[in-house]
Write an enzyme that holds these catalytic residues in place. Structure first.
Site, PDB file in Angstrom:
ATOM      1  N   GLU A   1      -9.102   7.295  13.395  1.00 23.18           N
ATOM      2  CA  GLU A   1      -8.901   6.336  14.727  1.00 23.18           C
ATOM      3  C   GLU A   1      -8.430   6.768  15.701  1.00 23.18           C
ATOM      4  O   GLU A   1      -8.790   6.148  16.783  1.00 23.18           O
ATOM      5  CB  GLU A   1      -8.265   5.237  13.749  1.00 23.18           C
TER       6      GLU A   1
ATOM      7  N   LYS B   1       3.022   0.784   3.309  1.00 22.30           N
ATOM      8  CA  LYS B   1       2.582  -0.221   4.332  1.00 22.30           C
ATOM      9  C   LYS B   1       2.497  -1.512   3.846  1.00 22.30           C
ATOM     10  O   LYS B   1       2.260  -1.538   2.421  1.00 22.30           O
ATOM     11  CB  LYS B   1       0.965   0.098   4.957  1.00 22.30           C
TER      12      LYS B   1
ATOM     13  N   ARG C   1      -2.754  19.107   0.905  1.00 21.82           N
ATOM     14  CA  ARG C   1      -3.825  19.482   0.077  1.00 21.82           C
ATOM     15  C   ARG C   1      -4.952  20.281   0.518  1.00 21.82           C
ATOM     16  O   ARG C   1      -5.386  20.097   1.527  1.00 21.82           O
ATOM     17  CB  ARG C   1      -4.542  18.221  -0.467  1.00 21.82           C
TER      18      ARG C   1
ATOM     19  N   ASN D   1       0.881  -1.121   0.081  1.00 17.17           N
ATOM     20  CA  ASN D   1      -0.025  -0.150   0.018  1.00 17.17           C
ATOM     21  C   ASN D   1       1.069   1.260   0.157  1.00 17.17           C
ATOM     22  O   ASN D   1       1.357   1.794   0.840  1.00 17.17           O
ATOM     23  CB  ASN D   1      -0.697  -0.043   1.196  1.00 17.17           C
TER      24      ASN D   1
ATOM     25  N   HIS E   1     -10.293   6.243  -1.750  1.00 25.12           N
ATOM     26  CA  HIS E   1     -10.247   5.473  -0.698  1.00 25.12           C
ATOM     27  C   HIS E   1     -11.402   4.701  -0.627  1.00 25.12           C
ATOM     28  O   HIS E   1     -11.944   4.208   0.206  1.00 25.12           O
ATOM     29  CB  HIS E   1     -10.558   6.623   0.519  1.00 25.12           C
TER      30      HIS E   1
ATOM     31  N   ARG F   1      -1.915  -1.418  -4.084  1.00 30.32           N
ATOM     32  CA  ARG F   1      -3.120  -0.322  -3.942  1.00 30.32           C
ATOM     33  C   ARG F   1      -2.580   0.565  -4.867  1.00 30.32           C
ATOM     34  O   ARG F   1      -1.439   1.186  -4.975  1.00 30.32           O
ATOM     35  CB  ARG F   1      -3.150   0.496  -2.700  1.00 30.32           C
TER      36      ARG F   1
ATOM     37  N   GLU G   1      -7.288  -1.690   4.958  1.00 28.64           N
ATOM     38  CA  GLU G   1      -7.141  -1.748   3.406  1.00 28.64           C
ATOM     39  C   GLU G   1      -6.362  -2.970   2.979  1.00 28.64           C
ATOM     40  O   GLU G   1      -6.669  -3.624   1.814  1.00 28.64           O
ATOM     41  CB  GLU G   1      -6.612  -0.421   2.864  1.00 28.64           C
TER      42      GLU G   1
ATOM     43  N   LEU H   1      -9.854   9.691   7.650  1.00 30.36           N
ATOM     44  CA  LEU H   1      -9.040  10.978   7.685  1.00 30.36           C
ATOM     45  C   LEU H   1      -7.857  10.522   8.211  1.00 30.36           C
ATOM     46  O   LEU H   1      -7.344   9.700   8.992  1.00 30.36           O
ATOM     47  CB  LEU H   1      -9.539  11.618   9.242  1.00 30.36           C
TER      48      LEU H   1
ATOM     49  N   ARG I   1      -0.524  14.597  14.302  1.00 31.14           N
ATOM     50  CA  ARG I   1      -0.134  14.552  15.465  1.00 31.14           C
ATOM     51  C   ARG I   1       0.805  15.760  15.852  1.00 31.14           C
ATOM     52  O   ARG I   1       0.683  16.474  17.146  1.00 31.14           O
ATOM     53  CB  ARG I   1       0.550  13.218  15.483  1.00 31.14           C
TER      54      ARG I   1
END
Length: 381
Positions: free
Chosen positions: A312, A14, A223, A7, A162, A77, A363, A191, A263
């Site tokens: 999350e 990932k 973006r 991904n 997504h 992906r 995903e 998100l 974060r």
């Protein structure tokens, strides 16, 4: 079938090695902040900090730690499939060329998606590679939602993104509600560094915030999301700025707070940085607008599902995004919302008419499932 899922995102890679028959995760990891000085590579339980100059360097590091592991298939992906790709496909040179031609529609993603495919082809030359497209899920958009009010000869439309995340989260949200997916209306808020909102009716996407490209809609890491279309011409006339580049790479949270990672934005806001505080308010205000709009599109909403890294893990974003929606039957329970957990769960108040859920996306599993289906013609769901 053992599937290596790659991904490859705009700033991350990932990966997971998944046995689709048993569900076993044989290896997994994440390379973050590619191209930044403070990159991080987490493989299973170990973490290594360092600089990964580009996606190819990150992918080579991943293949090195995988060692002699040889998958039976590799699922990739791919963000933009355009009009052509409405389902996952086995990769050949024609598919790669088509993905490359679509790069202007997803400049942060399609080129690095192709990089992932090329690196995996060299590493596993006799293993089938499958492209799984984010846009495919949204081909159910009705014409009135997919059509722009522009000249027909431009041949443009809303595609949405997504999609693999939305497909997985919608199914899990319905399960949490104890309902069949065909019976529920959902708003999925994905998100992360990229962000989108999607209205799902009976398992089908009926409206979504991203459009022809992933630039439209919510505020994201770099973006802008929605802006006045006249901004591009204005910037060209007054500043000589390439709006595509500026709105894709230099905007969003980065422009408002000086950093693209939520974060870091949250930490700065908690430390009293007013720019960071405003950035979070702008971010959440845009989400709230889309929730209201998609409530109107669906007519009835059974649940709102937060997913993605921010959705999350950032309880403050969830709370601020849902503030003021009580009259729509949407109420968050502060205790549930702030309780640390990595599980699927409801964070809405007991008397909330609309369930507010946190559903960790997977995903990688969805990509693995679609990879097997593309090769065998049999769904692993």
């Amino acid at each position: 079938m053992s599937v290596l899922v790659l991904n490859t995102g705009s700033s991350t890679v990932k990966y997971e090695l998944i046995d689709v028959q048993t569900g076993e995760r044989r290896a997994k990891g994440l390379v973050e902040r590619i191209g930044e000085e403070e990159g991080r590579f987490t493989h299973d339980s170990g973490t290594v900090k360092g600089c990964f100059a580009d996606h190819e360097a990150a992918l080579k590091a991943i293949l090195q730690v995988l060692g002699d592991i040889s998958p039976e298939a590799v699922g990739h992906r791919v963000v933009h499939g355009g009009e052509r790709f409405r389902a996952a496909v086995v990769v050949d040179e024609e598919v790669i060329a088509a993905v490359e031609r679509l790069a202007p529609l997803a400049p942060l993603h399609n080129p690095v998606n192709v990089t992932g495919i090329r690196v995996a082809q060299r590493a596993f030359p006799r293993v089938p590679q499958v492209a799984v497209f984010d846009t495919a899920f949204h081909h159910t958009l009705p014409p009135h939602a997919a059509t722009y009010a522009v000249p027909r000869e431009w041949h443009v439309r809303r595609f949405g993104f997504h999609g693999t995340s939305c497909a997985y989260v919608a199914e899990r949200a319905a399960a949490l509600l104890g309902s069949d997916l065909s019976e529920v209306n959902l708003i999925v808020l994905h998100l992360g560094n990229g962000a989108s909102a999607t209205a799902i009716q009976a398992g089908r996407s009926v409206d979504t915030s991203m459009g022809l490209t992933p630039m439209e809609g919510l505020v994201m890491g770099t973006r802008s999301g929605d802006v006045d279309p006249g901004l591009a011409g204005y910037l060209a006339r007054t500043r000589g700025v390439d709006a595509d580049e500026a709105l894709t790479r230099d905007s969003g949270l980065l422009a408002l707070a000086g950093v693209a990672d939520m974060r870091a934005v949250r930490q700065r806001a908690e430390d009293g940085d007013e720019d960071a505080r405003l950035a979070r308010e702008v971010y959440c205000h845009r989400i709230r607008k889309y929730v209201g709009a998609y409530y109107a599109v669906l007519g009835r909403v059974d649940a709102i599902a937060f997913t993605g890294g921010v959705g999350e893990h950032d309880s403050g974003v969830r709370a601020l995004s849902m503030t003021g929606l009580d009259r729509l039957g949407i109420t968050i329970d502060p205790g549930r919302n702030e309780a640390p957990s990595n599980d699927e769960r409801a964070v809405s108040a007991a008397d909330s008419e609309v369930a507010v859920l946190v559903v960790p996306t997977d995903e990688e599993w969805e990509i693995a499932r679609q990879t097997v289906a593309a090769i065998t013609g049999v769904s692993a769901r």
